[in-house]
Design an enzyme around this catalytic site. Sequence first.
Site, short mmCIF file in Angstrom:
data_model
loop_
_atom_site.label_atom_id
_atom_site.label_comp_id
_atom_site.label_asym_id
_atom_site.label_seq_id
_atom_site.Cartn_x
_atom_site.Cartn_y
_atom_site.Cartn_z
CB SER A 1 -28.84 -64.01 -13.62
OG SER A 1 -29.53 -63.30 -13.39
CB ALA B 1 -42.42 -43.33 -16.48
N GLY C 1 -40.42 -49.46 -17.50
CA GLY C 1 -40.63 -51.09 -17.41
C GLY C 1 -40.97 -51.23 -15.89
CB ALA C 2 -37.72 -50.91 -13.55
CE LYS D 1 -36.92 -57.32 -16.69
NZ LYS D 1 -36.57 -56.70 -15.27
CG ASP E 1 -38.60 -58.46 -12.36
OD1 ASP E 1 -37.28 -58.71 -12.24
OD2 ASP E 1 -38.53 -58.12 -14.24
CE1 TYR F 1 -29.76 -55.32 -10.63
CE2 TYR F 1 -27.03 -55.67 -10.71
CZ TYR F 1 -28.52 -55.74 -10.73
OH TYR F 1 -28.66 -56.47 -12.62
NE ARG G 1 -35.21 -38.47 -19.09
CZ ARG G 1 -34.52 -38.58 -20.23
NH1 ARG G 1 -33.58 -38.18 -19.68
NH2 ARG G 1 -34.69 -40.32 -20.43
P1 ATR Z 1 -36.70 -49.30 -17.33
O1 ATR Z 1 -37.23 -50.85 -18.06
O2 ATR Z 1 -35.83 -49.97 -16.44
O3 ATR Z 1 -38.28 -49.16 -16.57
P2 ATR Z 1 -36.95 -47.70 -19.07
O4 ATR Z 1 -38.31 -48.44 -19.82
O5 ATR Z 1 -35.81 -47.75 -20.95
O6 ATR Z 1 -35.75 -48.65 -18.72
O7 ATR Z 1 -36.44 -46.42 -18.30
C1 ATR Z 1 -35.52 -46.17 -17.72
C2 ATR Z 1 -36.29 -44.62 -16.64
O8 ATR Z 1 -35.72 -43.83 -16.27
C3 ATR Z 1 -37.61 -43.65 -17.72
O9 ATR Z 1 -38.71 -43.63 -16.22
C4 ATR Z 1 -36.65 -42.98 -18.34
O10 ATR Z 1 -36.84 -41.59 -18.39
P3 ATR Z 1 -38.25 -40.97 -19.37
O11 ATR Z 1 -38.91 -41.92 -19.61
O12 ATR Z 1 -37.80 -39.42 -19.47
O13 ATR Z 1 -36.91 -41.14 -20.91
C5 ATR Z 1 -36.01 -42.40 -16.68
N1 ATR Z 1 -34.37 -41.79 -16.88
C6 ATR Z 1 -33.85 -42.08 -18.13
N2 ATR Z 1 -32.68 -41.25 -18.08
C7 ATR Z 1 -32.57 -40.07 -17.53
C8 ATR Z 1 -31.98 -39.43 -16.75
N3 ATR Z 1 -30.92 -38.22 -17.36
N4 ATR Z 1 -33.03 -38.35 -16.29
C9 ATR Z 1 -33.97 -38.47 -15.40
N5 ATR Z 1 -34.54 -39.78 -16.02
C10 ATR Z 1 -34.05 -40.36 -16.82
#
Ligand code: ATR
Length: 290
Positions: free
Chosen positions: A24, A134, A136-137, A73, A109, A233, A158
């Site tokens: 950024s 599920a 933040g993104a 965020k 975003d 990315y 997951r």
């Molecule tokens: P962001 O804001 O980037 O979405 P986050 O809130 O930490 O970050 O969410 C990460 C996402 O990646 C979640 O959906 C997480 O699944 P869980 O809700 O089960 O934690 C998913 N994620 C992270 N590592 C994972 C893995 N090894 N296998 C499957 N899903 C994963």
Amino acid sequence: MRAHGDSELKIYGIFGFPLKHTASPQMQNAALDYFRLKAIYFAFECEPARFRFLAKHLKSLALDGFNLTLPFKEEILPYLNHVSEEAKAIGAVNTVKKIGKKWVGFNTDLFGFMSGLKEAHFLVRGKTCVVLGAGGASRTVLFALAKHGAKGVVVANRTFSRVSMLVREMKRKFKQVRLEPLDLRDSRLKDVLARTDLIVNTTKVGLSPTEPSPIPENWLPDKKKILVYDLIYRPRETKLLLAARRRGHKILNGESMLLYQGAQAFQIWTGKRAPISVMRRSLTHALRNS
Ligand code: ATR
């Protein structure tokens, strides 16, 4: 810097943790330089406890605006004086501007995500979509797809409890869109994927080049050709995108989302139309060289 100084100098930045490889600053400074603005954009890596301290003292923060990335965020919301309706509905702010003495939050975003789809010539209205993740993104992506008229969205995660909560919340906002939670490992996902028009990966799986695809590669549709959009990315092509490309699907990574969220933030801060090609060039350069 300010105390000695030049009241015209504008200072912007990004808060996140970790923040080692953010592109950024290069992208925003290139845009500021393009207009010869007396302004500068920094990266502020800030541990969560320190960020909380800073958020509590936001009134005294000597910045004109800032971006937020993981994990801040959502955390910033209660400290802001005003939050745009859209950012409030999404539940996440990634851009903040000081207006007079007030701090105002926005979510760029959503525009970034939709701009990526536009570049790929994908129209959301009436389409069936699958969102992986599920967090933040995913929240922003789900909101964007529902708002732009998707026919239905299956959200697979997951942790099922997390996705069912997110879907329940979004269903209250978008009663006309078919939203459905699913366990990422549920084999029914394979049939859902066979019928979808778009897959968006919002999980972190793929960030490390050695990581596999978040879904088994043979679950990708083999009859119809679809768009597979990975918000990651770096690496530029995750295992999911590689598998999708090899099967003849259209692919898109998170670079355009990063570019356009930054472009809209620049416009919010400066009131100037973002120099997209200048920003794109410096972003691509920064991503290649970090
Ligand atoms: P962001 O804001 O980037 O979405 P986050 O809130 O930490 O970050 O969410 C990460 C996402 O990646 C979640 O959906 C997480 O699944 P869980 O809700 O089960 O934690 C998913 N994620 C992270 N590592 C994972 C893995 N090894 N296998 C499957 N899903 C994963």
